[in-house]
Design an enzyme around this catalytic site. Structure first.
Site, PDB file in Angstrom:
ATOM      1  N   LYS A 230       9.241 -16.959 -10.096  1.00  0.00           N
ATOM      2  CA  LYS A 230       8.368 -15.925 -10.676  1.00  0.00           C
ATOM      3  C   LYS A 230       7.242 -16.555 -11.497  1.00  0.00           C
ATOM      4  O   LYS A 230       7.497 -17.425 -12.336  1.00  0.00           O
ATOM      5  CB  LYS A 230       9.225 -15.010 -11.556  1.00  0.00           C
ATOM      6  CG  LYS A 230       8.465 -13.835 -12.095  1.00  0.00           C
ATOM      7  CD  LYS A 230       9.313 -12.980 -13.009  1.00  0.00           C
ATOM      8  CE  LYS A 230       8.398 -12.006 -13.753  1.00  0.00           C
ATOM      9  NZ  LYS A 230       9.052 -11.377 -14.872  1.00  0.00           N
TER      10      LYS A 230
ATOM     11  N   LYS B  38     -11.013  -3.686  18.495  1.00  0.00           N
ATOM     12  CA  LYS B  38      -9.607  -4.069  18.603  1.00  0.00           C
ATOM     13  C   LYS B  38      -9.097  -4.048  20.038  1.00  0.00           C
ATOM     14  O   LYS B  38      -7.965  -4.422  20.294  1.00  0.00           O
ATOM     15  CB  LYS B  38      -8.756  -3.122  17.759  1.00  0.00           C
ATOM     16  CG  LYS B  38      -9.177  -3.092  16.304  1.00  0.00           C
ATOM     17  CD  LYS B  38      -7.993  -3.242  15.419  1.00  0.00           C
ATOM     18  CE  LYS B  38      -8.417  -3.163  13.972  1.00  0.00           C
ATOM     19  NZ  LYS B  38      -7.359  -3.610  13.079  1.00  0.00           N
TER      20      LYS B  38
ATOM     21  N   ASP C   8      -4.270  -6.391   5.475  1.00  0.00           N
ATOM     22  CA  ASP C   8      -5.266  -7.254   6.116  1.00  0.00           C
ATOM     23  C   ASP C   8      -5.183  -8.682   5.592  1.00  0.00           C
ATOM     24  O   ASP C   8      -5.508  -9.620   6.291  1.00  0.00           O
ATOM     25  CB  ASP C   8      -6.672  -6.693   5.875  1.00  0.00           C
ATOM     26  CG  ASP C   8      -6.868  -5.374   6.612  1.00  0.00           C
ATOM     27  OD1 ASP C   8      -6.408  -5.286   7.767  1.00  0.00           O
ATOM     28  OD2 ASP C   8      -7.439  -4.426   6.037  1.00  0.00           O
TER      29      ASP C   8
ATOM     30  N   ASN D  53       0.847  -1.197   0.000  1.00  0.00           N
ATOM     31  CA  ASN D  53       0.000   0.000   0.000  1.00  0.00           C
ATOM     32  C   ASN D  53       0.883   1.248   0.000  1.00  0.00           C
ATOM     33  O   ASN D  53       2.107   1.145   0.031  1.00  0.00           O
ATOM     34  CB  ASN D  53      -0.966  -0.027   1.194  1.00  0.00           C
ATOM     35  CG  ASN D  53      -0.220  -0.058   2.509  1.00  0.00           C
ATOM     36  OD1 ASN D  53       0.469   0.883   2.870  1.00  0.00           O
ATOM     37  ND2 ASN D  53      -0.340  -1.172   3.230  1.00  0.00           N
TER      38      ASN D  53
ATOM     39  N   LYS E  50     -13.982   0.678  15.680  1.00  0.00           N
ATOM     40  CA  LYS E  50     -12.680  -0.012  15.649  1.00  0.00           C
ATOM     41  C   LYS E  50     -12.034  -0.062  17.031  1.00  0.00           C
ATOM     42  O   LYS E  50     -11.422  -1.045  17.408  1.00  0.00           O
ATOM     43  CB  LYS E  50     -11.766   0.717  14.660  1.00  0.00           C
ATOM     44  CG  LYS E  50     -10.513  -0.025  14.321  1.00  0.00           C
ATOM     45  CD  LYS E  50      -9.892   0.505  13.059  1.00  0.00           C
ATOM     46  CE  LYS E  50     -10.769   0.223  11.860  1.00  0.00           C
ATOM     47  NZ  LYS E  50     -10.296   0.858  10.653  1.00  0.00           N
TER      48      LYS E  50
ATOM     49  N   PRO F 219      -2.728 -11.943  10.654  1.00  0.00           N
ATOM     50  CA  PRO F 219      -3.054 -11.707  12.060  1.00  0.00           C
ATOM     51  C   PRO F 219      -3.295 -10.219  12.280  1.00  0.00           C
ATOM     52  O   PRO F 219      -2.659  -9.387  11.620  1.00  0.00           O
ATOM     53  CB  PRO F 219      -1.784 -12.148  12.807  1.00  0.00           C
ATOM     54  CG  PRO F 219      -0.696 -12.110  11.786  1.00  0.00           C
ATOM     55  CD  PRO F 219      -1.355 -12.403  10.460  1.00  0.00           C
ATOM     56  N   ASP F 220      -4.222  -9.868  13.159  1.00  0.00           N
ATOM     57  CA  ASP F 220      -4.412  -8.457  13.516  1.00  0.00           C
ATOM     58  C   ASP F 220      -3.459  -8.172  14.674  1.00  0.00           C
ATOM     59  O   ASP F 220      -3.667  -8.631  15.802  1.00  0.00           O
ATOM     60  CB  ASP F 220      -5.870  -8.196  13.911  1.00  0.00           C
ATOM     61  CG  ASP F 220      -6.124  -6.699  14.048  1.00  0.00           C
ATOM     62  OD1 ASP F 220      -5.344  -6.023  14.742  1.00  0.00           O
ATOM     63  OD2 ASP F 220      -7.080  -6.212  13.432  1.00  0.00           O
ATOM     64  N   ILE F 221      -2.401  -7.435  14.369  1.00  0.00           N
ATOM     65  CA  ILE F 221      -1.331  -7.217  15.360  1.00  0.00           C
ATOM     66  C   ILE F 221      -1.869  -6.438  16.556  1.00  0.00           C
ATOM     67  O   ILE F 221      -1.644  -6.783  17.716  1.00  0.00           O
ATOM     68  CB  ILE F 221      -0.142  -6.471  14.714  1.00  0.00           C
ATOM     69  CG1 ILE F 221       0.345  -7.256  13.492  1.00  0.00           C
ATOM     70  CG2 ILE F 221       0.981  -6.252  15.717  1.00  0.00           C
ATOM     71  CD1 ILE F 221       1.372  -6.519  12.655  1.00  0.00           C
TER      72      ILE F 221
ATOM     73  N   PHE G 106      -4.382   3.163  14.788  1.00  0.00           N
ATOM     74  CA  PHE G 106      -4.722   4.155  13.781  1.00  0.00           C
ATOM     75  C   PHE G 106      -5.890   3.647  12.957  1.00  0.00           C
ATOM     76  O   PHE G 106      -6.064   2.435  12.821  1.00  0.00           O
ATOM     77  CB  PHE G 106      -3.516   4.433  12.870  1.00  0.00           C
ATOM     78  CG  PHE G 106      -2.696   5.587  13.353  1.00  0.00           C
ATOM     79  CD1 PHE G 106      -1.948   5.477  14.515  1.00  0.00           C
ATOM     80  CD2 PHE G 106      -2.698   6.791  12.658  1.00  0.00           C
ATOM     81  CE1 PHE G 106      -1.209   6.554  14.985  1.00  0.00           C
ATOM     82  CE2 PHE G 106      -1.956   7.863  13.121  1.00  0.00           C
ATOM     83  CZ  PHE G 106      -1.214   7.754  14.275  1.00  0.00           C
TER      84      PHE G 106
HETATM   85  O1  C5P Z   1      -8.756  -2.568  10.601  1.00  0.00           O
HETATM   86  P1  C5P Z   1      -7.788  -1.544  10.164  1.00  0.00           P
HETATM   87  O2  C5P Z   1      -6.705  -2.068   9.245  1.00  0.00           O
HETATM   88  O3  C5P Z   1      -8.403  -0.288   9.614  1.00  0.00           O
HETATM   89  O4  C5P Z   1      -7.097  -1.110  11.538  1.00  0.00           O
HETATM   90  C1  C5P Z   1      -6.065  -0.194  11.586  1.00  0.00           C
HETATM   91  C2  C5P Z   1      -5.278  -0.332  12.839  1.00  0.00           C
HETATM   92  O5  C5P Z   1      -5.042  -1.710  13.119  1.00  0.00           O
HETATM   93  C3  C5P Z   1      -3.902   0.272  12.703  1.00  0.00           C
HETATM   94  O6  C5P Z   1      -3.479   0.711  13.972  1.00  0.00           O
HETATM   95  C4  C5P Z   1      -3.075  -0.881  12.191  1.00  0.00           C
HETATM   96  O7  C5P Z   1      -1.701  -0.695  12.499  1.00  0.00           O
HETATM   97  C5  C5P Z   1      -3.678  -2.048  12.934  1.00  0.00           C
HETATM   98  N1  C5P Z   1      -3.659  -3.314  12.205  1.00  0.00           N
HETATM   99  C6  C5P Z   1      -2.951  -4.382  12.733  1.00  0.00           C
HETATM  100  N2  C5P Z   1      -2.932  -5.587  12.098  1.00  0.00           N
HETATM  101  C7  C5P Z   1      -3.622  -5.764  10.953  1.00  0.00           C
HETATM  102  C8  C5P Z   1      -4.368  -4.685  10.417  1.00  0.00           C
HETATM  103  C9  C5P Z   1      -4.351  -3.476  11.054  1.00  0.00           C
HETATM  104  O8  C5P Z   1      -2.329  -4.221  13.777  1.00  0.00           O
HETATM  105  N3  C5P Z   1      -3.580  -6.934  10.371  1.00  0.00           N
END
Ligand code: C5P
Length: 403
Positions: free
Chosen positions: A291, A346, A281, A213, A342, A309-311, A328
């Site tokens: 390749k 989270k 995501d 991105n 959010k 994983p959602d960190i 963020f």
């Molecule tokens: O759900 P979204 O991507 O909009 O959430 C944004 C927040 O979640 C940011 O703080 C981003 O660093 C964190 N994030 C994360 N792991 C992911 C996706 C987003 O920690 N896989």
């Protein structure tokens, strides 16, 4: 900073009015400012306005006998700890780069034995002109320090680099020029640990391709630097960006979301976590070892995505949870509503929401909303450096209050 003194040269530009605020901010921090107002600067603000905020005589004329007998240009140039030029015009930069001196400001700049910090301000085309580029290069080579200019709309209606840095940014550059060691002494986050993430992640498709991105990492780097300046022992986990490592911050570079999670877990415990990274995501369910080739029958490869994983959520729910967890939310629509949801989803304490429908990603400025249990605060638009400084101050207030 307390007890230091600055010689501020105010050049001719509409940004001269911001120098008055700079003097006030310096005074708040116990810094004495003596100012030189150039002839052109005097067309924008008056010596009376400058003296009213500085509480000092404002110097204007090289050939004024009284001025020279009270405090000549040689003494003026040496009595301060740092010389700051704000706004620094093309004229002042050109004179200093070329060794010209025909007024009080230019003679003082040549005569000084102190560091010089320039905050340029001029029309975007002037800033980009070959001769101003040459002056800037020469001055940098000579060890002259710069802060800004920023991108933005200009008084002349054009858009681009040339806006003078904001007073708080100049203040931060002055603090740095005067020596970071001193700032540490009264740093509110001394003894605390901060973990910051920044930049994009890259999820490989094959050895040469990835999903990524536009995140530049600027906001996260600015936050890490501000927390470090506030005294925190700061670790920055960064995805691939082209920014230099901020001095004084422990930097770990990673590529994928899973690497970022592992690096964050390894860096804990921390008192505060700021997740400014734009984490992907999804990732391709597997990355090809070689390749992917165009096939002769023109069959297009299908890339299946799996969830990363959602960190933020993982660390917010971990036994090692930092005391203050800040996420963020980069949104293009319904910015605040989405961010409020959010925060709950989270498990973050705060969400910094920003509208990324403009040129926020990669740009210098940001307009954010701070969403906490107490409600929503709308912050005015400012540079990413200022957002970092303000956020660090709020973090310090909160952690100190809770300690
Ligand atoms: O759900 P979204 O991507 O909009 O959430 C944004 C927040 O979640 C940011 O703080 C981003 O660093 C964190 N994030 C994360 N792991 C992911 C996706 C987003 O920690 N896989």
């Amino acid at each position: 900073m307390r007890g230091k003194s600055i010689l501020l040269i105010i050049g001719g530009g509409i940004a001269a009015y911001k120098s008055l605020e700079l003097i006030r901010r310096l005074a708040e921090r116990g810094v004495k400012t003596r100012a030189i107002l150039t002839k052109a600067g005097g067309e924008f603000i008056t010596p009376l306005a400058v003296s009213s905020v500085s509480g000092e005589k404002t110097f204007q004329d090289l050939f004024n006998l009284t001025d020279e007998s009270e405090m000549g240009h040689i003494e003026l140039s040496r009595a301060a700890d740092l010389v700051v030029v704000a706004p620094a015009t093309a004229d002042l930069m050109g004179k200093l780069a070329g060794g010209l001196a025909n007024d009080l400001a230019s003679t003082t700049l040549l005569a000084t034995d102190k560091k010089i910090l320039l905050a340029p301000a001029m029309n975007v085309r002037m800033w980009q002109s070959p001769s101003v580029r040459r002056s800037a290069q020469t001055l940098k080579k000579d060890g002259v320090l710069f802060v800004g200019p920023n991108d933005g709309e200009m008084a002349c209606g054009e858009f681009g680099p040339g806006r003078m840095a904001e007073p708080l940014e100049i203040l931060a550059a002055i603090e740095q020029a005067l020596g970071a060691a001193h700032i540490k002494d009264n740093a509110p986050l001394t003894g605390m640990r901060a973990l910051v993430t920044a930049g994009p992640t890259r999820e490989p498709v094959d050895p040469v391709r990835f999903l990524g991105n536009h995140s530049s990492g600027k906001q996260g780097y600015a936050i890490a630097e501000a927390l470090m300046r506030a005294g925190a022992e700061t670790t920055l986990i960064s995805g691939p960006v082209s920014l230099p490592a901020p001095g004084g911050v422990k930097l770990t570079r990673v590529t994928t979301a899973r690497e970022m999670l592992a690096a964050c877990e390894a860096a804990l415990p921390a008192d505060v976590l700021v997740m400014a990274a734009a984490v992907a995501d999804w990732r391709p369910d597997f990355a090809a070892n070689s390749k992917l080739k165009k096939s002769t029958d023109r069959v297009v490869p299908l890339i299946k995505l799996v969830e990363n994983p959602d960190i933020l959520a993982t660390l917010a729910a971990s036994s090692n949870r930092p005391r203050l967890v800040i996420g963020f939310a980069a949104e293009t629509d319904d910015v605040v509503e989405n961010a409020v949801a959010k925060r709950a989803r989270k498990g973050a304490d705060w969400i910094i929401a920003n509208d990324v429908s403009g040129n926020v990603m990669g740009g210098e400025r940001n307009r954010v909303h701070l969403i906490s249990a107490k409600g929503v605060e709308d912050w005015p638009e400012m540079t990413k450096t200022e957002v970092g400084a303000q956020l660090a101050a709020r973090i310090a207030e909160t952690l100190k209050g809770a300690a």
